[in-house]
Design a protein around this motif. Structure first.
Motif, PDB file in Angstrom:
ATOM      1  N   LYS A   1       0.832  -1.213   0.000  1.00  0.00           N
ATOM      2  CA  LYS A   1       0.000   0.000   0.000  1.00  0.00           C
ATOM      3  C   LYS A   1       0.867   1.265   0.000  1.00  0.00           C
ATOM      4  CE  LYS A   1      -4.257  -1.484  -0.057  1.00  0.00           C
ATOM      5  NZ  LYS A   1      -5.155  -1.094  -1.151  1.00  0.00           N
ATOM      6  N   SER A   2       1.973   1.230   0.770  1.00  0.00           N
ATOM      7  CA  SER A   2       2.870   2.393   0.820  1.00  0.00           C
ATOM      8  C   SER A   2       3.548   2.601  -0.525  1.00  0.00           C
ATOM      9  CB  SER A   2       3.919   2.196   1.924  1.00  0.00           C
ATOM     10  OG  SER A   2       3.307   2.065   3.194  1.00  0.00           O
ATOM     11  N   LYS A   3       3.899   1.504  -1.177  1.00  0.00           N
ATOM     12  CA  LYS A   3       4.543   1.584  -2.490  1.00  0.00           C
ATOM     13  C   LYS A   3       3.595   2.237  -3.508  1.00  0.00           C
ATOM     14  CE  LYS A   3       7.290  -1.380  -5.536  1.00  0.00           C
ATOM     15  NZ  LYS A   3       7.710  -2.771  -5.809  1.00  0.00           N
ATOM     16  N   ALA A   4       2.295   1.871  -3.409  1.00  0.00           N
ATOM     17  CA  ALA A   4       1.304   2.468  -4.309  1.00  0.00           C
ATOM     18  C   ALA A   4       1.209   3.983  -4.076  1.00  0.00           C
ATOM     19  CB  ALA A   4      -0.047   1.798  -4.089  1.00  0.00           C
ATOM     20  N   LEU A   5       1.260   4.393  -2.800  1.00  0.00           N
ATOM     21  CA  LEU A   5       1.204   5.819  -2.488  1.00  0.00           C
ATOM     22  C   LEU A   5       2.438   6.558  -3.011  1.00  0.00           C
ATOM     23  CD1 LEU A   5      -0.200   5.658   1.152  1.00  0.00           C
ATOM     24  CD2 LEU A   5      -1.387   6.589  -0.841  1.00  0.00           C
TER      25      LEU A   5
ATOM     26  N   ILE B   1       0.618   4.061  11.872  1.00  0.00           N
ATOM     27  CA  ILE B   1       0.494   2.675  11.433  1.00  0.00           C
ATOM     28  C   ILE B   1       1.834   1.937  11.437  1.00  0.00           C
ATOM     29  CG2 ILE B   1       0.759   3.216   8.966  1.00  0.00           C
ATOM     30  CD1 ILE B   1      -1.620   0.591  10.506  1.00  0.00           C
ATOM     31  N   TRP B   2       2.932   2.670  11.180  1.00  0.00           N
ATOM     32  CA  TRP B   2       4.256   2.034  11.144  1.00  0.00           C
ATOM     33  C   TRP B   2       4.622   1.459  12.514  1.00  0.00           C
ATOM     34  CZ3 TRP B   2       6.889   1.598   6.548  1.00  0.00           C
ATOM     35  CH2 TRP B   2       6.350   2.323   5.473  1.00  0.00           C
ATOM     36  N   ASP B   3       4.440   2.257  13.556  1.00  0.00           N
ATOM     37  CA  ASP B   3       4.741   1.772  14.911  1.00  0.00           C
ATOM     38  C   ASP B   3       3.785   0.657  15.311  1.00  0.00           C
ATOM     39  OD1 ASP B   3       6.813   3.573  15.202  1.00  0.00           O
ATOM     40  OD2 ASP B   3       5.503   5.141  16.035  1.00  0.00           O
ATOM     41  N   LYS B   4       2.537   0.765  14.858  1.00  0.00           N
ATOM     42  CA  LYS B   4       1.529  -0.237  15.210  1.00  0.00           C
ATOM     43  C   LYS B   4       1.884  -1.602  14.614  1.00  0.00           C
ATOM     44  CE  LYS B   4      -3.480  -0.765  15.477  1.00  0.00           C
ATOM     45  NZ  LYS B   4      -4.788  -0.204  15.152  1.00  0.00           N
ATOM     46  N   VAL B   5       2.309  -1.598  13.349  1.00  0.00           N
ATOM     47  CA  VAL B   5       2.690  -2.867  12.700  1.00  0.00           C
ATOM     48  C   VAL B   5       3.953  -3.437  13.343  1.00  0.00           C
ATOM     49  CG1 VAL B   5       3.510  -3.880  10.527  1.00  0.00           C
ATOM     50  CG2 VAL B   5       1.545  -2.334  10.515  1.00  0.00           C
ATOM     51  N   THR B   6       4.890  -2.559  13.704  1.00  0.00           N
ATOM     52  CA  THR B   6       6.127  -3.019  14.353  1.00  0.00           C
ATOM     53  C   THR B   6       5.831  -3.697  15.691  1.00  0.00           C
ATOM     54  OG1 THR B   6       7.322  -1.192  13.307  1.00  0.00           O
ATOM     55  CG2 THR B   6       8.418  -2.289  15.147  1.00  0.00           C
TER      56      THR B   6
ATOM     57  N   GLU C   1      -7.047 -13.703  15.351  1.00  0.00           N
ATOM     58  CA  GLU C   1      -8.065 -12.987  14.562  1.00  0.00           C
ATOM     59  C   GLU C   1      -7.881 -11.477  14.649  1.00  0.00           C
ATOM     60  OE1 GLU C   1      -9.656 -13.717  18.695  1.00  0.00           O
ATOM     61  OE2 GLU C   1      -8.664 -14.926  17.159  1.00  0.00           O
ATOM     62  N   MET C   2      -7.162 -11.021  15.700  1.00  0.00           N
ATOM     63  CA  MET C   2      -6.887  -9.584  15.841  1.00  0.00           C
ATOM     64  C   MET C   2      -6.048  -9.060  14.673  1.00  0.00           C
ATOM     65  SD  MET C   2      -6.066  -9.373  19.941  1.00  0.00           S
ATOM     66  CE  MET C   2      -5.479  -7.678  19.838  1.00  0.00           C
ATOM     67  N   LEU C   3      -5.286  -9.941  14.031  1.00  0.00           N
ATOM     68  CA  LEU C   3      -4.421  -9.514  12.926  1.00  0.00           C
ATOM     69  C   LEU C   3      -5.224  -9.058  11.710  1.00  0.00           C
ATOM     70  CD1 LEU C   3      -1.668 -12.247  13.276  1.00  0.00           C
ATOM     71  CD2 LEU C   3      -1.252  -9.797  13.329  1.00  0.00           C
ATOM     72  N   ASP C   4      -6.459  -9.543  11.587  1.00  0.00           N
ATOM     73  CA  ASP C   4      -7.290  -9.127  10.449  1.00  0.00           C
ATOM     74  C   ASP C   4      -7.572  -7.625  10.497  1.00  0.00           C
ATOM     75  OD1 ASP C   4      -7.343 -11.760   9.655  1.00  0.00           O
ATOM     76  OD2 ASP C   4      -9.197 -12.212  10.733  1.00  0.00           O
ATOM     77  N   GLN C   5      -7.648  -7.067  11.712  1.00  0.00           N
ATOM     78  CA  GLN C   5      -7.930  -5.644  11.871  1.00  0.00           C
ATOM     79  C   GLN C   5      -6.791  -4.782  11.327  1.00  0.00           C
ATOM     80  OE1 GLN C   5     -10.782  -4.207  12.886  1.00  0.00           O
ATOM     81  NE2 GLN C   5      -9.811  -2.228  12.427  1.00  0.00           N
ATOM     82  N   TYR C   6      -5.559  -5.332  11.373  1.00  0.00           N
ATOM     83  CA  TYR C   6      -4.404  -4.548  10.933  1.00  0.00           C
ATOM     84  C   TYR C   6      -4.497  -4.199   9.448  1.00  0.00           C
ATOM     85  CZ  TYR C   6      -1.889  -4.983  15.355  1.00  0.00           C
ATOM     86  OH  TYR C   6      -1.507  -4.870  16.668  1.00  0.00           O
ATOM     87  N   LYS C   7      -4.968  -5.141   8.640  1.00  0.00           N
ATOM     88  CA  LYS C   7      -5.113  -4.852   7.210  1.00  0.00           C
ATOM     89  C   LYS C   7      -6.163  -3.755   6.981  1.00  0.00           C
ATOM     90  CE  LYS C   7      -3.544  -8.842   4.626  1.00  0.00           C
ATOM     91  NZ  LYS C   7      -3.896  -9.814   3.582  1.00  0.00           N
ATOM     92  N   LYS C   8      -7.226  -3.803   7.783  1.00  0.00           N
ATOM     93  CA  LYS C   8      -8.248  -2.750   7.678  1.00  0.00           C
ATOM     94  C   LYS C   8      -7.654  -1.398   8.062  1.00  0.00           C
ATOM     95  CE  LYS C   8     -11.985  -6.011   8.742  1.00  0.00           C
ATOM     96  NZ  LYS C   8     -12.943  -6.434   9.766  1.00  0.00           N
ATOM     97  N   ASP C   9      -6.810  -1.402   9.104  1.00  0.00           N
ATOM     98  CA  ASP C   9      -6.166  -0.152   9.531  1.00  0.00           C
ATOM     99  C   ASP C   9      -5.223   0.369   8.445  1.00  0.00           C
ATOM    100  OD1 ASP C   9      -7.490  -0.370  11.907  1.00  0.00           O
ATOM    101  OD2 ASP C   9      -5.792  -1.190  13.032  1.00  0.00           O
ATOM    102  N   ILE C  10      -4.550  -0.520   7.736  1.00  0.00           N
ATOM    103  CA  ILE C  10      -3.661  -0.106   6.642  1.00  0.00           C
ATOM    104  C   ILE C  10      -4.483   0.491   5.496  1.00  0.00           C
ATOM    105  CG2 ILE C  10      -2.043  -0.956   4.883  1.00  0.00           C
ATOM    106  CD1 ILE C  10      -1.089  -3.020   7.021  1.00  0.00           C
ATOM    107  N   ASP C  11      -5.626  -0.138   5.208  1.00  0.00           N
ATOM    108  CA  ASP C  11      -6.524   0.418   4.170  1.00  0.00           C
ATOM    109  C   ASP C  11      -6.994   1.818   4.564  1.00  0.00           C
ATOM    110  OD1 ASP C  11      -6.369  -1.723   2.436  1.00  0.00           O
ATOM    111  OD2 ASP C  11      -8.021  -2.808   3.386  1.00  0.00           O
ATOM    112  N   THR C  12      -7.347   1.998   5.844  1.00  0.00           N
ATOM    113  CA  THR C  12      -7.785   3.311   6.343  1.00  0.00           C
ATOM    114  C   THR C  12      -6.664   4.328   6.187  1.00  0.00           C
ATOM    115  OG1 THR C  12      -9.206   2.198   7.946  1.00  0.00           O
ATOM    116  CG2 THR C  12      -8.726   4.519   8.352  1.00  0.00           C
TER     117      THR C  12
END
Length: 588
Positions: free
Chosen positions: A531-535, A550-555, A567-578
């Protein structure tokens, strides 16, 4: 009548007797008045050369050497686990009871407790034909391991009679066996096996199943197969012993054999004390219930150090024959090689590189080749995996032991003192390390984890290699002049290094991570990169992208997502989309 010889020369642990005494190669002998344990390592018509496993101070010419008629062997029976032995399988706790804190020479104790009664269930019947390797009884050795008493591989015949289930010592008769020549012999729980002779098997399997350790850099980037071989080279303080501890505690091996070969006495004491206190996370029982420790410190006789590796290997093969997966931690093979060098020097052999004997490579090869995933004589399947620590002087990986070890292992986990000093653990340098098992294990990962597991792993390694290339430029001209797509590579590589490769052994969720979580963590990190590459391709500068948390959150995934709530990991992709949509809106 026992064969004897008369000592005429002594040079450290090397003793020579005059004339042909009738001894055999690798025969175990007793040397001098104190009956020091030794092994025949050279024979000529004029002299017999003996390697003594104890301190030879005070020994003098004219004393007698007595043969035993059998090679140096280990005793195999219930009681091996939850025990600490020296290099020739003498239990240190029993020696301490008999001799106190200081071990005197010539001390003679049974390798295993011959008086303890074991609850025994007989698994064969009268009249049954049995071959070598057949399980004749089962004994609950510890809370974790069922000990399967087997017929020695060298025997076969018919069971004439068996005892009832009950409590027996390791030397009590369990059955009477009629051999093919008609003679009858009593069979007990005990076997004796020469340490330098591999135990026979039916078949060797190719590598196909990983030894799962819970350590991300090992399981994902540089996996080891069950029955495989790995080297862990590193200088002082880089974490060789701690890496082996983590594998011993968290890997899915059934049994651990830890060989402390030539390490410092205080460090070995710490290892012994820590292992005794560790709790097996799988069962809640003490880890020692499925562990055996062999301690041969740097101040113990050097010859016994050379034998300790073979003793541990034979114990491992014995449990493999029962159908267990065994992991050997050899710490360290460099000290073992130094013992070879010292003995070779005493024998006045022609030295090779850095004084090591010319047969260093073949000895290392013979050691590592005894690893493998096998079909045993009784039809069961088991494995012996060998993880050998290497301690190159000054951390120089070009020295002979490291270089020769690399020839015979398929997995190389190179430790880096710069990472260790930066408190990045495990301090395994991803640019120097490799695993040749990855292709063999790819089908297993695809079936049991995810079809994209190896693809994601390769993408992660590619990013890390790109970062290493860019860092050469950064050192010369700084990071500010790099284009944003290259800055992105540096930033995502940092997320991989800190958030994925670095692991905290003292954190309840991060100390051991299941494979599925490892895959999902890679999935989230690579999704952030995508997603960052696309931006960046749309002209967004990295300074704008870094305004989001988001960078610190993923780290921090490794700490924030418990291993049982993936299942909490699914939320991370949504946060990246946001994050992606928010950046587009702000800069529209």
């Amino acid at each position: 009548m026992a064969k004897t010889g008369i000592i005429f020369a002594i040079n450290g642990p090397i003793v020579k007797t005059s004339n042909d005494s009738g001894f055999e190669m690798h025969e175990m002998v007793y040397v001098g008045k104190e009956n020091l344990v030794g092994e025949v390592i050279g024979l000529t018509t004029d002299a017999t050369v003996i390697e003594v496993y104890e301190e030879t101070g005070g020994l003098k010419p004219g004393e007698t050497v007595t043969g035993t008629g059998s090679p140096v062997s280990v005793t195999l029976a219930p009681g091996i686990l939850n025990n600490i032995f020296d290099g020739i399988e003498r239990p240190l706790s029993e020696i301490a009871k008999k001799e106190g804190a200081y071990i005197s020479r010539g001390v003679s104790v049974d390798s295993l407790d011959t008086k303890k009664l074991w609850k025994t269930h007989i698994t064969v019947k009268s009249g049954q034909a049995i071959d070598g390797g057949t399980v004749i009884a089962e004994v609950p050795e510890t809370q974790a391991i069922m000990h399967k008493v087997m017929l020695s591989p060298n025997l076969k015949g018919y069971v004439i009679d068996v005892v009832e289930d009950g409590d027996y010592t390791i030397n009590d008769r369990l059955l009477t066996l009629q051999l093919t020549d008609g003679s009858e012999i009593p069979i007990t729980m005990t076997q004796h096996w020469p340490i330098r002779v591999p135990r026979p098997t039916k078949k060797r399997f190719p590598a196909s199943v990983p030894l799962i350790t819970g350590q991300r850099i090992l399981d994902t980037l540089f996996p080891l197969a069950k029955g495989g071989t790995a080297a862990v080279p590193g200088g002082f303080g880089t974490g060789k012993t701690m890496t082996q501890h983590q594998i011993a505690k968290w890997s899915d091996a059934n049994i651990i054999i830890y060989i402390g070969c030539g390490e410092r006495g205080n460090e070995m004491t710490q290892v012994l004390e820590e292992f005794s206190e560790l709790i097996d996370p799988k069962s809640g029982n003490p880890l020692m219930d499925r562990t055996t420790l062999i301690a041969n410190t740097s101040n113990m006789p050097v010859a016994a150090r050379e034998a300790s590796l073979y003793s541990g290997l034979t114990l491992a093969e014995y449990y493999r024959d029962m159908g267990y997966d065994v992991a050997i931690m050899a710490d360290s093979t460099s000290r073992w090689a130094e013992a070879l060098r010292e003995i070779s020097g005493r024998l006045e052999e022609m030295p090779a590189e850095e004084g090591f004997p010319a047969y260093l490579a073949s000895r290392l090869s013979a050691f590592y080749e005894r690893a493998g995933m096998m079909q045993n004589l009784n039809g069961s399947e088991g494995s012996v995996s060998i993880i050998g620590a290497v301690s190159p002087q000054g951390g120089d990986f070009s020295e002979p032991v490291t270089q020769n070890t690399k020839r015979f292992v398929r997995c190389f986990w190179g430790l880096d003192k710069r990472l260790a000093y930066a408190r990045h653990f495990p301090a395994i340098q991803w640019l120097d390390s490799y695993s040749e098992y990855l292709t063999d294990l790819a089908p297993w990962y695809a079936e049991h984890v995810n079809k994209k597991f190896v693809e994601y792993r390769n993408r992660v390694v590619y990013i890390l290699n790109q970062e290493a290339s860019l860092m050469e430029i950064v050192k010369l001209i700084g990071a500010d002049v790099l284009p944003d797509d290259q800055k992105l590579i540096l930033d995502i590589a940092k997320v991989i290094r800190v958030g994925f490769l670095q692991q905290n052994a003292f954190h309840k969720d991060d100390t051991c991570v299941p494979l599925i979580k490892q895959f999902k963590m890679m999935d989230v990190i690579l999704y952030l990169y995508q997603k960052s590459k696309a931006l960046v391709h749309q002209g967004m500068p990295m300074s704008v992208l870094h305004q989001d948390s988001i960078w610190d959150k993923v780290t921090s995934i490794k700490y924030d997502v418990p291993n049982d709530k993936l299942e909490m990991l699914d939320q991370y992709k949504k946060d990246i989309d946001t994050f992606y949509e928010k950046v587009l809106e702000k800069n529209a």
